[in-house]
Write a protein that holds these residues in place. Sequence first.
Motif, PDB file in Angstrom:
ATOM      1  N   SER A 119       0.847  -1.192   0.000  1.00  0.00           N
ATOM      2  CA  SER A 119       0.000   0.000   0.000  1.00  0.00           C
ATOM      3  C   SER A 119       0.883   1.243   0.000  1.00  0.00           C
ATOM      4  O   SER A 119       2.023   1.207   0.449  1.00  0.00           O
ATOM      5  N   ASP A 120       0.347   2.355  -0.497  1.00  0.00           N
ATOM      6  CA  ASP A 120       1.083   3.608  -0.459  1.00  0.00           C
ATOM      7  C   ASP A 120       0.670   4.457   0.730  1.00  0.00           C
ATOM      8  O   ASP A 120       1.177   5.559   0.919  1.00  0.00           O
ATOM      9  N   ASN A 121      -0.291   3.958   1.523  1.00  0.00           N
ATOM     10  CA  ASN A 121      -0.787   4.760   2.648  1.00  0.00           C
ATOM     11  C   ASN A 121      -0.049   4.412   3.934  1.00  0.00           C
ATOM     12  O   ASN A 121       0.258   3.239   4.172  1.00  0.00           O
ATOM     13  N   PRO A 122       0.218   5.442   4.749  1.00  0.00           N
ATOM     14  CA  PRO A 122       0.852   5.175   6.036  1.00  0.00           C
ATOM     15  C   PRO A 122      -0.166   4.622   7.023  1.00  0.00           C
ATOM     16  O   PRO A 122      -0.589   5.318   7.951  1.00  0.00           O
ATOM     17  N   SER A 123      -0.566   3.408   6.820  1.00  0.00           N
ATOM     18  CA  SER A 123      -1.552   2.802   7.727  1.00  0.00           C
ATOM     19  C   SER A 123      -1.412   1.293   7.646  1.00  0.00           C
ATOM     20  O   SER A 123      -0.794   0.762   6.733  1.00  0.00           O
ATOM     21  N   SER A 124      -2.024   0.613   8.603  1.00  0.00           N
ATOM     22  CA  SER A 124      -1.937  -0.845   8.632  1.00  0.00           C
ATOM     23  C   SER A 124      -2.975  -1.445   7.704  1.00  0.00           C
ATOM     24  O   SER A 124      -3.800  -0.727   7.128  1.00  0.00           O
ATOM     25  N   ALA A 125      -2.945  -2.762   7.587  1.00  0.00           N
ATOM     26  CA  ALA A 125      -4.012  -3.441   6.875  1.00  0.00           C
ATOM     27  C   ALA A 125      -5.287  -3.356   7.693  1.00  0.00           C
ATOM     28  O   ALA A 125      -5.257  -2.994   8.875  1.00  0.00           O
ATOM     29  N   LEU A 126      -6.418  -3.696   7.070  1.00  0.00           N
ATOM     30  CA  LEU A 126      -7.701  -3.650   7.773  1.00  0.00           C
ATOM     31  C   LEU A 126      -7.715  -4.622   8.954  1.00  0.00           C
ATOM     32  O   LEU A 126      -7.116  -5.693   8.893  1.00  0.00           O
ATOM     33  N   PHE A 127      -8.424  -4.200  10.030  1.00  0.00           N
ATOM     34  CA  PHE A 127      -8.634  -5.129  11.134  1.00  0.00           C
ATOM     35  C   PHE A 127      -9.552  -6.245  10.640  1.00  0.00           C
ATOM     36  O   PHE A 127     -10.458  -6.007   9.839  1.00  0.00           O
ATOM     37  N   ALA A 128      -9.317  -7.443  11.162  1.00  0.00           N
ATOM     38  CA  ALA A 128     -10.290  -8.504  10.902  1.00  0.00           C
ATOM     39  C   ALA A 128     -11.588  -8.133  11.605  1.00  0.00           C
ATOM     40  O   ALA A 128     -11.565  -7.469  12.647  1.00  0.00           O
ATOM     41  N   ASP A 129     -12.713  -8.533  11.068  1.00  0.00           N
ATOM     42  CA  ASP A 129     -13.986  -8.194  11.696  1.00  0.00           C
ATOM     43  C   ASP A 129     -14.064  -8.678  13.139  1.00  0.00           C
ATOM     44  O   ASP A 129     -14.577  -7.985  14.017  1.00  0.00           O
ATOM     45  N   SER A 130     -13.530  -9.889  13.338  1.00  0.00           N
ATOM     46  CA  SER A 130     -13.619 -10.444  14.693  1.00  0.00           C
ATOM     47  C   SER A 130     -12.706  -9.692  15.668  1.00  0.00           C
ATOM     48  O   SER A 130     -12.854  -9.800  16.875  1.00  0.00           O
ATOM     49  N   ARG A 173     -12.494  -6.381  15.708  1.00  0.00           N
ATOM     50  CA  ARG A 173     -13.126  -5.101  16.072  1.00  0.00           C
ATOM     51  C   ARG A 173     -14.113  -5.320  17.209  1.00  0.00           C
ATOM     52  O   ARG A 173     -14.596  -6.417  17.443  1.00  0.00           O
ATOM     53  N   LEU A 174     -14.417  -4.249  17.910  1.00  0.00           N
ATOM     54  CA  LEU A 174     -15.348  -4.385  19.035  1.00  0.00           C
ATOM     55  C   LEU A 174     -16.753  -4.639  18.487  1.00  0.00           C
ATOM     56  O   LEU A 174     -17.221  -3.932  17.595  1.00  0.00           O
ATOM     57  N   LEU A 211     -12.383   2.827  14.336  1.00  0.00           N
ATOM     58  CA  LEU A 211     -11.589   2.809  13.105  1.00  0.00           C
ATOM     59  C   LEU A 211     -11.574   1.404  12.520  1.00  0.00           C
ATOM     60  O   LEU A 211     -11.936   0.434  13.194  1.00  0.00           O
ATOM     61  N   ASP A 212     -11.126   1.305  11.272  1.00  0.00           N
ATOM     62  CA  ASP A 212     -11.033  -0.029  10.699  1.00  0.00           C
ATOM     63  C   ASP A 212      -9.584  -0.431  10.447  1.00  0.00           C
ATOM     64  O   ASP A 212      -9.297  -1.512   9.968  1.00  0.00           O
ATOM     65  N   LEU A 254      -5.180   0.847  11.694  1.00  0.00           N
ATOM     66  CA  LEU A 254      -4.302   1.805  12.366  1.00  0.00           C
ATOM     67  C   LEU A 254      -3.832   2.831  11.344  1.00  0.00           C
ATOM     68  O   LEU A 254      -3.436   2.468  10.228  1.00  0.00           O
ATOM     69  N   GLN A 255      -3.868   4.092  11.728  1.00  0.00           N
ATOM     70  CA  GLN A 255      -3.433   5.127  10.799  1.00  0.00           C
ATOM     71  C   GLN A 255      -2.399   6.020  11.468  1.00  0.00           C
ATOM     72  O   GLN A 255      -2.600   6.498  12.586  1.00  0.00           O
ATOM     73  N   LYS A 256      -1.322   6.264  10.725  1.00  0.00           N
ATOM     74  CA  LYS A 256      -0.247   7.088  11.269  1.00  0.00           C
ATOM     75  C   LYS A 256      -0.770   8.472  11.644  1.00  0.00           C
ATOM     76  O   LYS A 256      -0.426   9.024  12.687  1.00  0.00           O
ATOM     77  N   SER A 257      -1.644   9.014  10.789  1.00  0.00           N
ATOM     78  CA  SER A 257      -2.100  10.392  11.013  1.00  0.00           C
ATOM     79  C   SER A 257      -2.929  10.528  12.290  1.00  0.00           C
ATOM     80  O   SER A 257      -3.065  11.615  12.848  1.00  0.00           O
ATOM     81  N   GLU A 258      -3.474   9.419  12.777  1.00  0.00           N
ATOM     82  CA  GLU A 258      -4.300   9.483  13.990  1.00  0.00           C
ATOM     83  C   GLU A 258      -3.461   9.683  15.254  1.00  0.00           C
ATOM     84  O   GLU A 258      -3.937  10.196  16.261  1.00  0.00           O
ATOM     85  N   LEU A 259      -2.231   9.241  15.196  1.00  0.00           N
ATOM     86  CA  LEU A 259      -1.451   9.152  16.427  1.00  0.00           C
ATOM     87  C   LEU A 259      -1.216  10.501  17.093  1.00  0.00           C
ATOM     88  O   LEU A 259      -1.315  10.643  18.310  1.00  0.00           O
ATOM     89  N   SER A 260      -0.891  11.509  16.261  1.00  0.00           N
ATOM     90  CA  SER A 260      -0.527  12.785  16.867  1.00  0.00           C
ATOM     91  C   SER A 260      -1.739  13.620  17.245  1.00  0.00           C
ATOM     92  O   SER A 260      -1.594  14.695  17.812  1.00  0.00           O
ATOM     93  N   VAL A 261      -2.942  13.136  16.925  1.00  0.00           N
ATOM     94  CA  VAL A 261      -4.119  13.932  17.281  1.00  0.00           C
ATOM     95  C   VAL A 261      -4.947  13.260  18.384  1.00  0.00           C
ATOM     96  O   VAL A 261      -6.073  13.648  18.644  1.00  0.00           O
ATOM     97  N   ILE A 262      -4.355  12.289  19.034  1.00  0.00           N
ATOM     98  CA  ILE A 262      -5.086  11.600  20.098  1.00  0.00           C
ATOM     99  C   ILE A 262      -5.324  12.534  21.283  1.00  0.00           C
ATOM    100  O   ILE A 262      -4.407  13.175  21.781  1.00  0.00           O
TER     101      ILE A 262
END
Lengths: 533, 372
Positions: free
Chosen positions: B171-182, B184-185, B268-269, B271-279
Amino acid sequence: MAQATPGATILELKDVSKRFGEFYANRGVNFDLRAGEVHCLCGENGAGKSTMMNMLYGLLEPTEGTISMDGAPVHIGGPRHAIDLGIGMVHQHFMLIPVFTVAENIVLADEPTQGMTLDIKAAEARVRELSDRYGLSVDPSARVQDITVGQQQRAEILKALYRRARILILDEPTAVLTPQEIEELLRVIGLLRDEGMSIIMITHKLKEVLSIADRISVLRRGEMVGTVPREGQTEASIANMMVGRDVLLKVDKTESIPERPVLTVQDLWVKDDRDLDAVRGASFEVHAGEIVGVAGIDGNGQEELVDAIAGLRPIQRGRITLDGEDITGLSPHEVSEAGLGHIPQDRHRRGMVLDFDLRENVMLHDWDKRDMVRFGIIDRAASAERAETLCDMYDVRSGGGIGSRAGSLSGGNQQKLVIAREIQRDPKLLIAAQPTRGVDIGAIEFIHRRLVEERDAGTAVLLVSLEMSEVLSLSDRIVVIFEGEIVAEFEGGRVDEQRLGMAMIGSGDGHSVPGQAGIGGALAGPEVEETPA
Amino acid sequence: MNLLRRFDPEAALVPVLAVVAAMLVGMVLIYAIGYDGIYAYGSLINGAVGSQSAIAATMLRAAPIILTGLSVMIAFRAGLFNIGGTGQAIMGLLVAGTIATHFTFLPGASHWIVALVGAACAGGLWGALAGFLKVARGANEVVVTIMLNYVAIRFGEYLLGLGGPLQEKGSDNPSSALFADSGRLPKIWSPDPFTEVNIGIIVALVVATFAWFLVARTSIGFQIRAVGLQPDAAEYGGMSVTKVTVIGMFMAGAFSGLGGAVQTLGELDRLQKSELSVIQIGFAGIAVALLGRNTALGCVFAGLLMGALDSGAVGIQNDNALPSGVATKLIGVIQGVIVLFVGADVIFRRLSARVAGGFGKQRAGPASGGVA
């Protein structure tokens, strides 16, 4: 400095009492201060000296009686007011801001200003002028955190002078000083007196009293024993006044039957918080079934000695055993497991968690014991039952039963709770440090009786007390601690207050103890003879 | 009994007054900029609790900050100030996200539960590190936890950044692969097609109950409270201040780690790099604990209130009669003023206790100690 006719009375306390609940800290005190004199106020710990001075400084309000200045009654509303009246106080613990310079501290709250800004040059100049005049050498531009304790004290005195004090109260000014600094301070006090300053100095170091005082007043148990001129007084005569010849608190006890040694302390060295040697090579034993009293003036290493035995303070050198087990360097928990019960001298800081209720305080040591905690969960029923039982047995009175906050109890009841807890643990060694400090007469008797009962049950009891009468009436054996050393040892009942008192103040060079031979005769341990005082 | 004691109306008085006062300040501000304050508050309340969707949004926002609030609370009980909620939350969500993405072999509900447990452990260790530095090196936990926040952010950015070990392959995005459905909460309630409440709020309530029980009923809670209230007495009681400090910070970190995981796995579905600094939840936790008077129950109420304000802001934002920029700023002001008022009370109490205590050495001595 405003000058009054030398010798005129400038400050007078008449029938002043201060009551805290049922407890009189001062009762019917009469006291006067003359212009240009050094008036020493002596008394044992808890005699009410600080209470009296705090009333003069506006920190406390008298319950009864009047304070007059220059013949007119005054109501001193607070420290600020006291300062305006010309009363300056140097507390035992300095009230300086460490990161400020000496000059900044001195002018604080009364700063010379230039427009909106602090004129620090003017402040330093003024401080320098004062320090030159009274020979109080201290660098005005130095930061307080960088200067010695003696210099900090001089800064405190300068602060009072800067505020134009004409009455200076010094609360145990020599307690924190080295011998050289003490000499220097006494010289400065003399100089201030010559300049017309009137000085009240609180101290229980009799040598200093005799070298500097014009008159001496002695407080005992909150009451003024008397005021005498220095002429004709000796250390012994003042000590006599301080301790009093009144009847000892009667404690019914039989001869002790000492058994095996339970506590042995060998060549113990312990440092205090300032990293100075506080206990210096102390050796002694406490046997099962006897009460050994440690007599000494406050600050001679008693606190450090007790803390070291309890594992609360590191030991530099030496060895401590408890019932044969080496407990040197063990943690407080381990020492406690080895069989120590400890009534600490400061119940507010150590002895109990004031915001815990009685139930929780009763199990303060037992947070990992099987009978109080199961699988990490506190057995509330068990701890409540124990708290009920102990409160019952020791007559601990509280507003709301065992759910009461410990801090809400009176001093006597708090102490009974601590004692109940410690005795209940069935210790081999019970350390009772200042067990009756600040408790009323009824509780004192109760506590004394309990300690004797513990002794009779075969517990070794180490009693540390600043009250000479307590040590004398309870102890089967007395060791005297002076400047961290055990300097004398007496058999209980075979020594009187004068001789004990002289030993406690180091008795000059240690050679001038009246009846030195008598002490030697009463010695029970050989180590004392080897210890030159 | 402890629970009842915490219901003490007097203890709740200051937080309630602080909230009311902050609302009034907010209203004055709205009028001052020329809008109808009462109307705006109507929108706010509407957005917070005015509909099922609003309530759902409130619950969604409350869950993570209840957890970080509990984190600050438990540290505070041990006499520590944990500013490290952010970093602990990040360590938690990184681990939770990784488990949710990759540990697909875990069957059913065990997947997300293991993810949460992993988050608690990771956050806990991050917190314990600060505790360890304090007891081993004397490092002030306030400074250390703040620093560790930045370390955690940068660490996460490295992991998720381009070429980082957690970045999705190819992927070209600074993020992880999708969480498995199971992973997620699970959803527990969906009042409308756009709003889904997940099990996070239940997790927060369970953890709050656990935190209360831990503090009030367990041996370690007993030690934590003793050390926090009177370290000298705790030491005398044979407790190890060292041990309690590390354990206390571990618990604090674990709660924050859970907070981070609940937010990430709930909303979220990936992990995203951009989320980290705005927590925000780490710092929000401080406000929650403060408003909740450092009790578990208080944290629940405070978290719900703060969550309601957040979702209420959306209500104002969606109201066309009001300028859209006003809402978030206004809510920020109200939350800030609440903290200020509650904080002022705490500071005032401490100062007055210290002043009284300072003199008390002389003053209270005879009353209670008899040392004059």
